[in-house]
Motif scaffolding. Structure first.
Motif, PDB file in Angstrom:
ATOM      1  N   PRO A  13     -17.419  27.449  -7.737  1.00  0.00           N
ATOM      2  CA  PRO A  13     -18.138  27.897  -6.634  1.00  0.00           C
ATOM      3  C   PRO A  13     -19.584  28.095  -6.968  1.00  0.00           C
ATOM      4  O   PRO A  13     -20.228  28.282  -8.042  1.00  0.00           O
ATOM      5  CB  PRO A  13     -17.604  29.394  -6.569  1.00  0.00           C
ATOM      6  CG  PRO A  13     -17.147  29.799  -7.996  1.00  0.00           C
ATOM      7  CD  PRO A  13     -16.761  28.692  -8.537  1.00  0.00           C
ATOM      8  N   ARG A  15     -23.942  28.002  -5.567  1.00  0.00           N
ATOM      9  CA  ARG A  15     -25.103  27.907  -4.644  1.00  0.00           C
ATOM     10  C   ARG A  15     -26.544  28.262  -5.654  1.00  0.00           C
ATOM     11  O   ARG A  15     -26.355  29.344  -6.388  1.00  0.00           O
ATOM     12  CB  ARG A  15     -25.301  28.850  -3.572  1.00  0.00           C
ATOM     13  CG  ARG A  15     -26.280  28.684  -2.542  1.00  0.00           C
ATOM     14  CD  ARG A  15     -25.970  28.999  -1.440  1.00  0.00           C
ATOM     15  NE  ARG A  15     -26.090  30.534  -1.159  1.00  0.00           N
ATOM     16  CZ  ARG A  15     -25.842  31.213   0.061  1.00  0.00           C
ATOM     17  NH1 ARG A  15     -25.341  30.925   0.871  1.00  0.00           N
ATOM     18  NH2 ARG A  15     -25.866  32.766  -0.340  1.00  0.00           N
ATOM     19  N   ARG A  17     -27.993  27.550  -8.385  1.00  0.00           N
ATOM     20  CA  ARG A  17     -27.914  27.742  -9.884  1.00  0.00           C
ATOM     21  C   ARG A  17     -28.140  26.229 -10.378  1.00  0.00           C
ATOM     22  O   ARG A  17     -27.438  25.773 -11.249  1.00  0.00           O
ATOM     23  CB  ARG A  17     -26.716  28.289 -10.191  1.00  0.00           C
ATOM     24  CG  ARG A  17     -26.136  29.846  -9.799  1.00  0.00           C
ATOM     25  CD  ARG A  17     -27.002  30.870 -10.854  1.00  0.00           C
ATOM     26  NE  ARG A  17     -26.699  32.258 -10.065  1.00  0.00           N
ATOM     27  CZ  ARG A  17     -25.838  33.038 -10.418  1.00  0.00           C
ATOM     28  NH1 ARG A  17     -24.638  32.594 -11.230  1.00  0.00           N
ATOM     29  NH2 ARG A  17     -25.466  34.104  -9.871  1.00  0.00           N
ATOM     30  N   PHE A  54     -23.511  34.962  -0.297  1.00  0.00           N
ATOM     31  CA  PHE A  54     -22.608  34.104  -1.229  1.00  0.00           C
ATOM     32  C   PHE A  54     -21.316  34.770  -0.817  1.00  0.00           C
ATOM     33  O   PHE A  54     -21.029  35.703  -0.881  1.00  0.00           O
ATOM     34  CB  PHE A  54     -23.166  33.943  -2.450  1.00  0.00           C
ATOM     35  CG  PHE A  54     -22.287  32.986  -3.451  1.00  0.00           C
ATOM     36  CD1 PHE A  54     -22.757  31.855  -3.236  1.00  0.00           C
ATOM     37  CD2 PHE A  54     -21.365  33.478  -4.314  1.00  0.00           C
ATOM     38  CE1 PHE A  54     -22.119  30.760  -4.077  1.00  0.00           C
ATOM     39  CE2 PHE A  54     -21.041  32.383  -4.969  1.00  0.00           C
ATOM     40  CZ  PHE A  54     -21.049  31.205  -4.997  1.00  0.00           C
ATOM     41  N   VAL A  79     -20.065  28.904 -13.219  1.00  0.00           N
ATOM     42  CA  VAL A  79     -21.013  27.815 -13.544  1.00  0.00           C
ATOM     43  C   VAL A  79     -21.526  28.384 -15.005  1.00  0.00           C
ATOM     44  O   VAL A  79     -22.256  27.416 -15.654  1.00  0.00           O
ATOM     45  CB  VAL A  79     -21.885  27.588 -12.707  1.00  0.00           C
ATOM     46  CG1 VAL A  79     -22.849  28.477 -12.265  1.00  0.00           C
ATOM     47  CG2 VAL A  79     -22.344  26.012 -12.702  1.00  0.00           C
ATOM     48  N   ASP A  80     -21.612  29.527 -15.096  1.00  0.00           N
ATOM     49  CA  ASP A  80     -22.371  30.262 -16.055  1.00  0.00           C
ATOM     50  C   ASP A  80     -21.678  30.359 -17.385  1.00  0.00           C
ATOM     51  O   ASP A  80     -22.316  31.248 -18.406  1.00  0.00           O
ATOM     52  CB  ASP A  80     -23.264  31.267 -15.548  1.00  0.00           C
ATOM     53  CG  ASP A  80     -22.386  32.292 -15.072  1.00  0.00           C
ATOM     54  OD1 ASP A  80     -21.323  32.327 -15.092  1.00  0.00           O
ATOM     55  OD2 ASP A  80     -23.091  33.506 -14.221  1.00  0.00           O
ATOM     56  N   TRP A 148     -21.777  40.273  -3.576  1.00  0.00           N
ATOM     57  CA  TRP A 148     -21.428  40.357  -4.870  1.00  0.00           C
ATOM     58  C   TRP A 148     -20.465  41.564  -4.939  1.00  0.00           C
ATOM     59  O   TRP A 148     -20.481  42.529  -4.529  1.00  0.00           O
ATOM     60  CB  TRP A 148     -22.819  40.770  -5.796  1.00  0.00           C
ATOM     61  CG  TRP A 148     -22.369  40.881  -7.347  1.00  0.00           C
ATOM     62  CD1 TRP A 148     -22.674  39.569  -8.165  1.00  0.00           C
ATOM     63  CD2 TRP A 148     -21.723  41.785  -8.142  1.00  0.00           C
ATOM     64  NE1 TRP A 148     -22.223  39.980  -9.363  1.00  0.00           N
ATOM     65  CE2 TRP A 148     -21.557  41.368  -9.512  1.00  0.00           C
ATOM     66  CE3 TRP A 148     -21.384  42.911  -7.833  1.00  0.00           C
ATOM     67  CZ2 TRP A 148     -20.952  42.084 -10.395  1.00  0.00           C
ATOM     68  CZ3 TRP A 148     -20.813  43.545  -8.725  1.00  0.00           C
ATOM     69  CH2 TRP A 148     -20.681  43.296  -9.972  1.00  0.00           C
ATOM     70  N   HIS A 178     -28.716  35.206 -16.075  1.00  0.00           N
ATOM     71  CA  HIS A 178     -29.036  35.269 -14.803  1.00  0.00           C
ATOM     72  C   HIS A 178     -29.258  36.497 -14.187  1.00  0.00           C
ATOM     73  O   HIS A 178     -28.730  37.496 -15.153  1.00  0.00           O
ATOM     74  CB  HIS A 178     -28.154  34.416 -13.919  1.00  0.00           C
ATOM     75  CG  HIS A 178     -26.992  35.070 -13.877  1.00  0.00           C
ATOM     76  ND1 HIS A 178     -26.585  36.104 -13.022  1.00  0.00           N
ATOM     77  CD2 HIS A 178     -25.777  34.464 -14.251  1.00  0.00           C
ATOM     78  CE1 HIS A 178     -25.436  36.474 -13.181  1.00  0.00           C
ATOM     79  NE2 HIS A 178     -24.884  35.423 -14.079  1.00  0.00           N
ATOM     80  N   THR A 263     -27.441  36.449  -1.445  1.00  0.00           N
ATOM     81  CA  THR A 263     -27.826  36.705  -2.767  1.00  0.00           C
ATOM     82  C   THR A 263     -27.675  35.878  -3.730  1.00  0.00           C
ATOM     83  O   THR A 263     -26.627  34.849  -3.478  1.00  0.00           O
ATOM     84  CB  THR A 263     -27.178  38.116  -3.172  1.00  0.00           C
ATOM     85  OG1 THR A 263     -25.724  37.602  -3.135  1.00  0.00           O
ATOM     86  CG2 THR A 263     -27.535  38.957  -2.187  1.00  0.00           C
TER      87      THR A 263
HETATM   88  N1  UDP Z   1     -22.662  31.829  -7.871  1.00  0.00           N
HETATM   89  C1  UDP Z   1     -23.424  30.951  -7.469  1.00  0.00           C
HETATM   90  N2  UDP Z   1     -24.681  31.311  -6.773  1.00  0.00           N
HETATM   91  C2  UDP Z   1     -24.802  32.757  -6.379  1.00  0.00           C
HETATM   92  C3  UDP Z   1     -23.983  33.652  -6.957  1.00  0.00           C
HETATM   93  C4  UDP Z   1     -22.788  33.255  -7.532  1.00  0.00           C
HETATM   94  O1  UDP Z   1     -23.486  30.005  -7.720  1.00  0.00           O
HETATM   95  O2  UDP Z   1     -25.903  32.971  -5.723  1.00  0.00           O
HETATM   96  C5  UDP Z   1     -21.440  31.423  -8.475  1.00  0.00           C
HETATM   97  C6  UDP Z   1     -21.730  30.952 -10.067  1.00  0.00           C
HETATM   98  O3  UDP Z   1     -20.687  29.950 -10.368  1.00  0.00           O
HETATM   99  C7  UDP Z   1     -21.511  31.943 -10.757  1.00  0.00           C
HETATM  100  C8  UDP Z   1     -20.347  32.789 -10.084  1.00  0.00           C
HETATM  101  O4  UDP Z   1     -20.437  32.590  -8.761  1.00  0.00           O
HETATM  102  O5  UDP Z   1     -20.997  31.878 -12.141  1.00  0.00           O
HETATM  103  C9  UDP Z   1     -20.444  34.141 -10.317  1.00  0.00           C
HETATM  104  O6  UDP Z   1     -21.385  34.874  -9.908  1.00  0.00           O
HETATM  105  P1  UDP Z   1     -22.299  35.698 -10.706  1.00  0.00           P
HETATM  106  O7  UDP Z   1     -22.583  34.747 -11.958  1.00  0.00           O
HETATM  107  O8  UDP Z   1     -23.435  36.421  -9.968  1.00  0.00           O
HETATM  108  O9  UDP Z   1     -21.316  36.819 -11.081  1.00  0.00           O
HETATM  109  P2  UDP Z   1     -21.355  37.885 -12.651  1.00  0.00           P
HETATM  110  O10 UDP Z   1     -22.165  37.105 -13.741  1.00  0.00           O
HETATM  111  O11 UDP Z   1     -22.107  39.209 -12.224  1.00  0.00           O
HETATM  112  O12 UDP Z   1     -20.092  37.712 -12.934  1.00  0.00           O
END
Ligand code: UDP
Ligand code: MN
Length: 263
Positions: A13, A15, A17, A54, A79-80, A148, A178, A263
């Protein structure tokens, strides 16, 4: 079927990033190219268009649908997180594979003094393998969590409430930093995370399984599909970037908590 004859579909998923995706594509490609036992895999990066907050759950559902035909199990992959040592091979049960590297995350890049600690024992988020049959059986993710948080808890309950077995593999990943949308720089929960927590409590308050919210109610348009070049000679066709529009609307409280925008 031999264990490594199962076809894997990785859904990311996505957006806004770009810097993470730029690292993710070559990293994952190199990681899979070096596996001692090769895996048959494809990747779909599912990008939500601009306009609404999102919706990670609905995007994962859409990614699943886009690749379910040609696969036997799906990996829902943030993705992270870049794999260092993780087992993506066939899992007959929902199996989180993210462990080391996810214990403590800064609330913002450079804020190692303020971290969010995940209870990894209870979480299914991050990097999760699910057999396609189980994903269909539990109707995928809820489409109702915007902004979120809490779609992963909801997903875990969909599994737990049906008393389906789960697995766990303690893989090691390199996390990318991030801003955390669930917490302020002072590590206080953000308005949207509180709204989604209420939504979660409400949806599960009846003691009955929520019905009709998930794959069965999913509606989206594909805006465009482009192959990603992963840089390898046989890589073309393995990666696809699909931009979609979700035909769902957030609750006004969710919109307000997100300031009306994504967001
Ligand atoms: N994500 C994204 N854009 C956003 C929010 C989330 O691409 O604006 C995707 C991305 O793959 C990310 C995942 O959703 O790794 C989980 O979101 P996030 O990293 O914000 O969550 P957390 O780190 O709090 O688990
Ligand atoms: Mn993250």
């Amino acid at each position: 079927m031999d264990a490594n004859e199962h076809r894997l579909h990785i859904v990311v998923p996505y957006r806004d990033r770009a810097e993470h995706l730029r690292q993710f594509v070559p990293w994952l490609t190199a990681y899979f190219a070096r596996l001692a036992v090769p895996l048959d895999y494809r990747v779909t990066v599912v990008e939500q268009d601009a306009g609404l907050p999102f919706n990670r759950g609905a995007l994962k559902n859409a990614g699943f649908v886009l690749g379910a035909e040609g696969s036997d199990y799906t990996c829902l992959h943030d993705v992270d997180y870049l794999p260092l040592d993780a087992d993506y091979s066939w899992a007959a049960e929902p199996t989180p594979i993210l462990w080391h590297g996810a214990e403590n995350r800064p609330v913002a890049p450079g804020r190692s003094d303020r971290t969010v600690t995940s209870n990894l024992e209870s979480t299914m988020g991050g990097v999760l393998l699910v057999p396609n049959g189980v994903f269909r059986q539990i109707d995928g993710y809820s489409n109702q969590y915007w902004g979120w948080g809490y779609e992963d808890f909801d997903f875990s309950l969909r599994i737990r409430a049906r008393r389906l077995p789960t697995g766990r593999r303690k893989g090691t990943f390199r996390p990318l930093d991030h801003d955390n949308d669930g917490f302020t720089p002072e590590a206080v929960p953000t308005p949207i995370s509180l709204v989604n927590r209420r939504m979660f409590q409400h949806l599960w308050s009846t003691g009955k399984l929520p019905q009709g919210d998930g794959l069965s109610s999913l509606s989206f348009e594909v805006l465009d599909r482009t192959p990603c070049d992963d840089g390898t000679p046989d890589g073309r066709g393995r990666w696809e970037h699909v931009r979609i529009h979700l035909n769902h609307a957030p609750h006004p409280d969710q919109l307000a908590a997100c300031g009306g925008q994504g967001t």
